[in-house]
Design a protein around this motif. Structure first.
Motif, short mmCIF file in Angstrom:
data_model
loop_
_atom_site.label_atom_id
_atom_site.label_comp_id
_atom_site.label_asym_id
_atom_site.label_seq_id
_atom_site.Cartn_x
_atom_site.Cartn_y
_atom_site.Cartn_z
N PHE A 168 3.40 11.38 -2.59
CA PHE A 168 2.97 12.35 -1.18
C PHE A 168 2.06 12.51 0.10
CE2 PHE A 168 4.69 15.21 -4.83
CZ PHE A 168 5.56 15.61 -3.99
N ARG A 169 2.64 10.96 0.63
CA ARG A 169 2.25 10.16 1.47
C ARG A 169 2.57 10.88 2.83
NH1 ARG A 169 1.48 3.37 2.70
NH2 ARG A 169 0.50 3.65 3.57
N HIS A 170 1.91 11.07 3.36
CA HIS A 170 2.15 12.01 4.57
C HIS A 170 2.96 13.29 4.30
CE1 HIS A 170 1.08 8.83 6.64
NE2 HIS A 170 2.34 7.76 6.77
N GLY A 215 16.65 -4.95 -1.89
CA GLY A 215 16.49 -4.61 -0.61
C GLY A 215 16.79 -4.99 0.45
N ASN A 216 16.99 -6.21 1.31
CA ASN A 216 16.28 -6.24 2.54
C ASN A 216 16.74 -5.51 3.60
OD1 ASN A 216 15.39 -8.08 4.65
ND2 ASN A 216 15.84 -10.26 4.26
N LEU A 217 15.98 -4.80 4.10
CA LEU A 217 16.15 -4.49 5.60
C LEU A 217 16.51 -4.70 6.21
CD1 LEU A 217 12.96 -1.82 4.79
CD2 LEU A 217 15.79 -0.96 4.92
N LEU A 218 16.51 -6.04 6.67
CA LEU A 218 17.60 -6.72 7.29
C LEU A 218 19.14 -7.26 7.65
CD1 LEU A 218 14.64 -9.93 8.08
CD2 LEU A 218 15.11 -7.49 9.47
N GLU A 235 0.69 -1.27 -0.17
CA GLU A 235 -0.10 -0.47 -0.07
C GLU A 235 1.19 1.07 -0.27
OE1 GLU A 235 -3.10 0.75 -0.21
OE2 GLU A 235 -3.58 2.84 1.01
N THR A 236 0.41 2.52 -0.84
CA THR A 236 1.18 3.48 -1.16
C THR A 236 0.37 4.30 -1.66
OG1 THR A 236 3.97 4.26 -1.61
CG2 THR A 236 2.75 2.50 -2.55
N TYR A 237 1.09 5.50 -1.90
CA TYR A 237 0.34 6.42 -3.40
C TYR A 237 1.36 7.73 -3.10
CZ TYR A 237 -2.09 7.93 1.19
OH TYR A 237 -2.43 8.13 2.67
N ALA A 270 13.26 3.45 2.11
CA ALA A 270 13.79 2.05 1.94
C ALA A 270 12.21 1.07 2.24
CB ALA A 270 14.83 2.13 2.81
N GLY A 271 11.74 0.33 1.52
CA GLY A 271 11.21 -0.07 1.17
C GLY A 271 9.70 0.51 0.94
N CYS A 272 9.26 0.20 -0.49
CA CYS A 272 9.38 1.51 -1.07
C CYS A 272 8.68 1.37 -2.03
CB CYS A 272 10.37 3.01 -2.48
SG CYS A 272 11.34 0.97 -3.52
N CYS A 301 12.04 5.60 5.74
CA CYS A 301 11.26 4.64 5.59
C CYS A 301 9.84 3.86 6.29
CB CYS A 301 11.85 3.32 6.99
SG CYS A 301 12.40 1.36 6.61
N ARG A 302 8.86 4.43 5.57
CA ARG A 302 7.52 4.38 6.40
C ARG A 302 6.56 3.61 6.50
NH1 ARG A 302 6.02 9.94 4.36
NH2 ARG A 302 6.13 8.56 2.50
N ASN A 303 6.03 2.80 6.72
CA ASN A 303 4.89 1.57 7.41
C ASN A 303 5.31 0.84 6.80
OD1 ASN A 303 2.03 3.92 7.33
ND2 ASN A 303 3.43 4.69 5.43
N VAL A 304 6.97 0.18 7.19
CA VAL A 304 7.65 -0.94 6.56
C VAL A 304 7.77 -2.03 7.87
CG1 VAL A 304 9.78 -1.82 6.00
CG2 VAL A 304 8.68 -0.05 4.49
N THR A 344 14.66 0.86 -2.76
CA THR A 344 14.44 -0.16 -2.11
C THR A 344 13.30 -1.43 -1.44
OG1 THR A 344 15.69 -0.15 -0.36
CG2 THR A 344 17.22 -0.05 -1.80
N ASP A 345 13.16 -2.10 -2.39
CA ASP A 345 12.60 -2.89 -1.25
C ASP A 345 12.60 -4.21 -1.80
OD1 ASP A 345 8.67 -2.20 -0.76
OD2 ASP A 345 9.42 -4.42 -1.38
N LEU A 346 11.98 -4.98 -0.80
CA LEU A 346 11.68 -7.07 -1.02
C LEU A 346 11.03 -7.18 -2.56
CD1 LEU A 346 13.71 -8.85 0.95
CD2 LEU A 346 11.61 -9.58 2.05
C1 SAM Z 1 3.07 -0.57 2.90
S1 SAM Z 1 4.87 -0.57 1.81
C2 SAM Z 1 4.98 1.01 2.31
C3 SAM Z 1 5.73 1.08 1.23
C4 SAM Z 1 5.52 3.39 1.33
N1 SAM Z 1 7.46 3.61 2.08
C5 SAM Z 1 4.98 4.25 2.33
O1 SAM Z 1 5.24 4.47 3.25
O2 SAM Z 1 3.79 4.76 1.20
C6 SAM Z 1 6.12 -1.76 2.89
C7 SAM Z 1 6.51 -2.02 1.85
O3 SAM Z 1 8.07 -2.80 2.85
C8 SAM Z 1 8.15 -3.69 1.99
N2 SAM Z 1 9.32 -4.49 3.05
C9 SAM Z 1 8.37 -4.84 3.97
N3 SAM Z 1 9.28 -5.77 4.95
C10 SAM Z 1 11.03 -5.44 3.86
C11 SAM Z 1 12.26 -6.15 4.57
N4 SAM Z 1 12.68 -6.87 4.84
N5 SAM Z 1 13.02 -5.39 3.25
C12 SAM Z 1 12.76 -4.37 2.58
N6 SAM Z 1 11.64 -4.31 2.04
C13 SAM Z 1 10.26 -4.43 3.08
C14 SAM Z 1 7.09 -4.38 1.07
O4 SAM Z 1 7.48 -5.39 0.30
C15 SAM Z 1 6.41 -3.36 0.90
O5 SAM Z 1 6.48 -3.05 -0.24
#
Ligand code: SAM
Length: 408
Positions: A78-80, A192-195, A74-76, A108-110, A210-213, A138-140
């Protein structure tokens, strides 16, 4: 012939795999999503034992299918929006004050890239001539990154909650938009994995969103990811998190602005340790002299205290801000401006303080004055402030502030 492996065991193992790959806590993993993937495999004639064996190996197609099913995208644009306003009014001016010739952002988590392009549009809107912009997303989830690279979106990516703060896309068809070429040109995407730490070749960033991740992560995974994010910031850079993702500043960072802004700054090296105060010392005990001491050497009279300079007072105000005393900082800046009426670095600082305190009109009035004074000066004239900066910097900052307010 029974293999001794039950579908329930496969489901449990599937959840473990998801959790260890993503950092998600168990309660954030959708049972229906996992169930759907496992049942689909069983329906294709695969046995529970086969699935179990595949789930012991990393990076298999089954593990990827599970990740794709549970990752919420979920994203769009200019969120927040308040965080983009912060980016424009605080993070970019701070980077320019550090003398940056390139503004670097990381989403991060785009997910499908709307946040990444929004950061790029904002940085492009704020960058003065001669300053480049580079933004990484980056995103997984590889499928979402492919979508992001295409840069075309439907109405769901443009919502009222996200006002178009900077030019970002143009219409291509009914209900479809395409990201503008200049915004695409400064944006790239990578898996990319945030771990794990981001590869060093990506460099470090002036701002990271890095929002909503992290909201889905286990407490340990949150700490791991925050550590990687904080280390990817340049000193003086900012991390912006989702609304309720942490209740304490991440290690090594300091909170900036109101708690709901969820903005954190990596201090500059000299800020890591608060300036040492001269320690109080007990006076030396008086010793009884056995001999008559020689007459003391004549000491020169103490030099008169230096007259307060605007920069010194401005630095005092900055120390108050760092110490969380915004009201004290504002009163120092007011006194400063009574004495030095044209000192635009202090005026800009006070305007930002007023804006943060919700006094918009006062902030606007000050910013208008900053702009008027700066516009009368030669653009390259260096203004002495906590950092020497050209008059054009103050004009561009005031313009950006006033324009943003007007769009709102
Ligand atoms: C809800 S979206 C948030 C998108 C954007 N950041 C926003 O706030 O609008 C969460 C994203 O985080 C990614 N994600 C979840 N776990 C992750 C990880 N360990 N490493 C990288 N990305 C991850 C998911 O694939 C998803 O695309």
């Amino acid at each position: 012939m029974s293999t001794g492996v039950e579908p329930q065991q496969v489901l449990a193992r599937a959840r473990e795999v998801v959790s260890s790959c993503t950092g998600f806590r168990d309660t954030a993993i959708s049972p229906t999503a996992v169930d759907r993937v496992v049942r689909a495999e069983l329906a294709r004639g695969r046995s529970a034992a086969e699935l179990m064996a595949e789930l012991q190996r990393p990076g298999t197609p089954l593990a990827r299918a599970l990740l794709d099913a549970v990752l919420v995208g979920e994203t769009y644009f200019f969120r927040h929006p308040e965080q983009f306003r912060f980016l424009a009014s605080e993070a970019v001016p701070a980077a320019l004050r550090r003398g940056n010739l390139v503004l670097r952002g990381w989403s991060a988590g785009c997910a499908s890239g709307e946040e990444t392009y929004s950061i790029a549009a904002c940085l492009l809107g704020m960058a003065p001539p001669g300053v480049r912009v580079e933004v990484l997303g980056t995103d997984l989830h590889e499928g979402r990154l492919e979508y992001a690279r295409r840069g075309t979106y439907g109405n769901w990516s443009r919502r009222e909650a996200g006002p178009l703060l900077y030019p970002l896309y143009h219409d291509i068809a009914e209900g479809r938009v395409s990201v503008m070429d200049n915004v695409r040109a400064v944006t790239r995407f990578a898996q990319g994995n945030l771990l794990e730490p981001l590869a060093e070749s990506f460099g470090s960033f002036d701002v990271i969103f890095c929002r909503n991740v992290l909201t889905y992560f286990s407490p340990d995974a949150v700490q791991t990811a925050l550590g990687h994010l904080a280390r990817a910031l340049v000193p003086g850079g900012f991390l912006l998190l989702g609304t309720v993702e942490v209740d304490h500043p991440p290690a090594g960072l300091v909170r900036v602005g109101a708690p709901e802004l969820q903005a954190f700054r990596r201090p500059m090296p000299q800020e890591q340790v608060p300036p040492p105060r001269p320690a109080y010392r007990e006076p030396e005990p008086v010793r009884v002299a056995m001999r008559v001491p020689p007459p003391p050497a004549r000491t020169p009279p103490p030099a008169p205290a230096p007259a307060p300079s605007p920069v010194r007072l401005h630095l005092e105000a900055l120390q108050s801000i760092e110490g969380g005393d915004a009201a004290g900082a504002a009163s120092t800046l007011e006194k400063l401006l009574e004495q030095f009426r044209d000192y635009i670095p202090g005026m800009l600082e006070l305007a930002l303080l007023r804006e943060r305190a919700g006094a918009r009109e006062a902030a606007f009035a000050l910013m208008h004055t900053v702009r008027d004074i700066a516009a009368r000066l030669p653009p390259d004239l260096i203004i002495q402030g906590p950092e020497p900066l050209p008059a054009r910097f103050y004009r561009a900052s005031a313009d950006a502030f006033l324009t943003l307010g007007a769009i709102e």
